[in-house]
Design an enzyme around this catalytic site. Structure first.
Site, mmCIF file in Angstrom:
data_model
loop_
_atom_site.group_PDB
_atom_site.id
_atom_site.type_symbol
_atom_site.label_atom_id
_atom_site.label_comp_id
_atom_site.label_asym_id
_atom_site.label_seq_id
_atom_site.Cartn_x
_atom_site.Cartn_y
_atom_site.Cartn_z
ATOM 1 N N HIS A 155 -50.679 56.221 -46.305
ATOM 2 C CA HIS A 155 -50.526 54.937 -45.591
ATOM 3 C C HIS A 155 -49.088 54.438 -45.655
ATOM 4 C CE1 HIS A 155 -54.992 54.710 -45.847
ATOM 5 N NE2 HIS A 155 -54.765 55.240 -47.035
ATOM 6 N N SER A 276 -22.032 55.619 -34.067
ATOM 7 C CA SER A 276 -22.316 54.604 -33.056
ATOM 8 C C SER A 276 -21.018 54.287 -32.329
ATOM 9 C CB SER A 276 -22.857 53.351 -33.736
ATOM 10 O OG SER A 276 -22.654 52.218 -32.913
ATOM 11 N N LYS A 282 -21.881 53.335 -38.860
ATOM 12 C CA LYS A 282 -23.137 54.039 -38.650
ATOM 13 C C LYS A 282 -23.045 55.562 -38.752
ATOM 14 C CE LYS A 282 -26.561 52.694 -36.889
ATOM 15 N NZ LYS A 282 -27.871 52.141 -37.100
ATOM 16 N N GLU A 289 -34.127 62.589 -34.469
ATOM 17 C CA GLU A 289 -34.668 61.656 -33.467
ATOM 18 C C GLU A 289 -34.870 62.345 -32.121
ATOM 19 O OE1 GLU A 289 -32.801 57.460 -33.791
ATOM 20 O OE2 GLU A 289 -31.358 58.820 -34.684
#
Ligand code: ARG
Length: 461
Positions: A155, A276, A282, A289
């Site tokens: 979970h 970024s 970043k 992804e």
């Protein structure tokens, strides 16, 4: 005029040619189309259907056409619908009447089916190989982290401590089944469809057995209608690729979480991240992804082929031309993912201290305490309840589970003893899980031995 132009008074409008062409994508089948045509031509000569000299000329010219295509010295145009027409036209252009014999006792319906099967037969082996490289990378990283402990999640909540090697090897298992599914699909599609003609076979005395052997198929189609109408093999391959993508997507999700600031369990090498354009600080896990994202288009291709086939009456319908783009796209996408993933796994930096710290919450050892009570003869359901009460007691007294004293523990359950105070170590929790398949050090060592042995062996096809 098209090769089928005999019954037509006008050639197709340009818009129609553009709408109906498949050459823009089926040209990648050229090698397999040539391979099939050569076997077919030799068979026609063996069976006395065409002169041996014609077959020789055809085969030699097909070799030259292959070379021309590979050198970029071959013109593709939407004047000719597909790769089959292109190659046959080129043959006729060079050989005249001799080239005009190649399509004897053959239809593009059985020809295209053959080409896709030959193509997939090769591609599946290439993909299985690439998945094995990914497994090797996972095993290498697991080897380095066979004593690294992190919290296992259910979970997405801390559950019990596990070895990082155990977590990584779970994916090696999933990918093993992916390879199995692909090779299994390969067995079923490894069947010669050529000789089925357009739908019903041919009146000419062809020798399908000759072609079967020449193209190294273990079997040939028993039913010509099935052979030209069916694409369930494409569905199977796309289903297997979809499941593989699903597994990759889950791995990606784990890694993306692990690299987030909240987890900080690991970080990908700079070479496998991007920045970024706005935020200078970043460093993003874009490969994971994008892989997660690409799963969507692979599922899309599966949905597409299932939908294309579902309402089709037997046998060949032109709808089936739509079988290829999604398939090719899925194969390219999977190759793309596998071209970066293994190295990304190999080069990531793990932070074992951070992982151990996250796994050190004594609450993660609550089950171990319940199992200790079971050893003392307490029925598990009661033991679960007693430890639950202890967890509540600790919370009410603002303590962690390992800060509860023996007296306090005894006040909750009289079976408490000194030993139970020592249960709250993640190392011990891992160590003690020594049943086959569990996360214990000894068990994971055995898993690693299995994988090292298995991946060193030649895969069975
Ligand atoms: N371009 C077609 C395809 O990809 C080849 C088969 C065409 N057959 C036909 N009868 N029009 O499916």
């Amino acid at each position: 005029m098209a090769l089928w132009g005999g019954r037509f008074a006008k050639s197709a409008a340009e818009s129609v040619r553009n709408f109906t062409e498949s050459i823009s994508y089926d040209r990648r089948l050229y090698k397999h189309d040539i391979q099939g045509s050569q076997a077919h031509a030799r068979m026609l000569a063996e069976a006395g259907i065409i002169p041996a000299a014609s077959a020789e000329a055809i085969c030699a010219e097909l070799d030259r056409i292959r070379e021309r295509i590979e050198k970029g010295d071959f013109t593709f145009s939407s004047e000719l619908e597909d790769i089959h027409m292109h190659i046959e036209s080129a043959l006729i252009e060079k050989l005249g009447d001799e080239g005009a014999r190649v399509h004897t006792a053959r239809s593009r319906n059985d020809q295209v089916n053959l080409d896709i099967r030959l193509y997939l037969r090769d591609e599946i082996l290439a993909i299985a190989d690439a998945i094995r490289s990914l497994q090797k990378a996972l095993v290498e990283q697991a080897q380095k982290n066979k004593r690294t402990i992190l919290p296992g999640f259910t979970h997405l909540q801390h559950a019990q401590p596990v070895l990082m090697a155990h977590h990584l090897l779970a994916y090696a298992e999933m990918f093993e089944r992916d390879i199995g599914r692909l090779l299994d699909a390969r067995k079923r599609l490894n069947v010669l469809p050529l000789g089925s003609g357009a739908i019903a076979g041919t009146t000419l005395p062809i020798d399908r057995e000759f072609v079967r052997k020449a193209l190294d198929f273990p079997a040939m189609s028993r039913n010509s209608m099935d052979a030209v109408a069916s694409r369930d093999f494409t569905c199977e391959v796309l289903a297997a690729l979809s499941i593989f993508a699903m597994n990759i997507s889950r791995l990606s999700e784990d890694l993306i979480l692990w690299m987030s600031q909240e987890f900080s369990f690991m970080v990908f090498s700079d070479a496998f991240c991007t920045g970024s354009s706005l935020m200078p600080q970043k460093k993003n896990p874009d490969i994971a992804e994008i892989s997660r994202g690409k799963t969507g288009r692979i599922y899309g291709s599966l949905m597409s082929i299932l939908t294309i086939c579902k309402g089709l009456p037997l046998t060949y319908n032109r709808d089936l031309q739509e079988d290829k783009e999604g398939l090719f796209d899925a194969i390219d996408t999977v190759h793309g993912i596998l071209s970066v993933y293994p190295e990304m796994i190999r080069t990531m930096t793990v932070f074992p201290d951070r992982m151990l710290q996250a796994a050190s919450d004594p609450g993660l050892m609550a089950t171990d305490l319940a199992e200790e009570l079971v050893r003392k003869g307490v029925p598990f359901r009661h033991a679960h309840h007693k430890v639950g009460s202890l967890v509540r007691f600790a919370a009410e007294h603002g303590k962690k589970l390992n800060e509860v004293t023996l007296e306090e523990m005894k006040s909750v359950f009289p079976e408490a003893d000194e030993e139970m105070l020592k249960l709250f170590s993640p190392e011990r929790a891992v160590e003690k899980r020594d049943v086959f398949g569990a996360t214990g050090y000894r068990q994971v060592e055995q898993q690693l031995e299995f994988w090292n042995r298995h991946l060193a062996e030649k895969p069975e096809v």
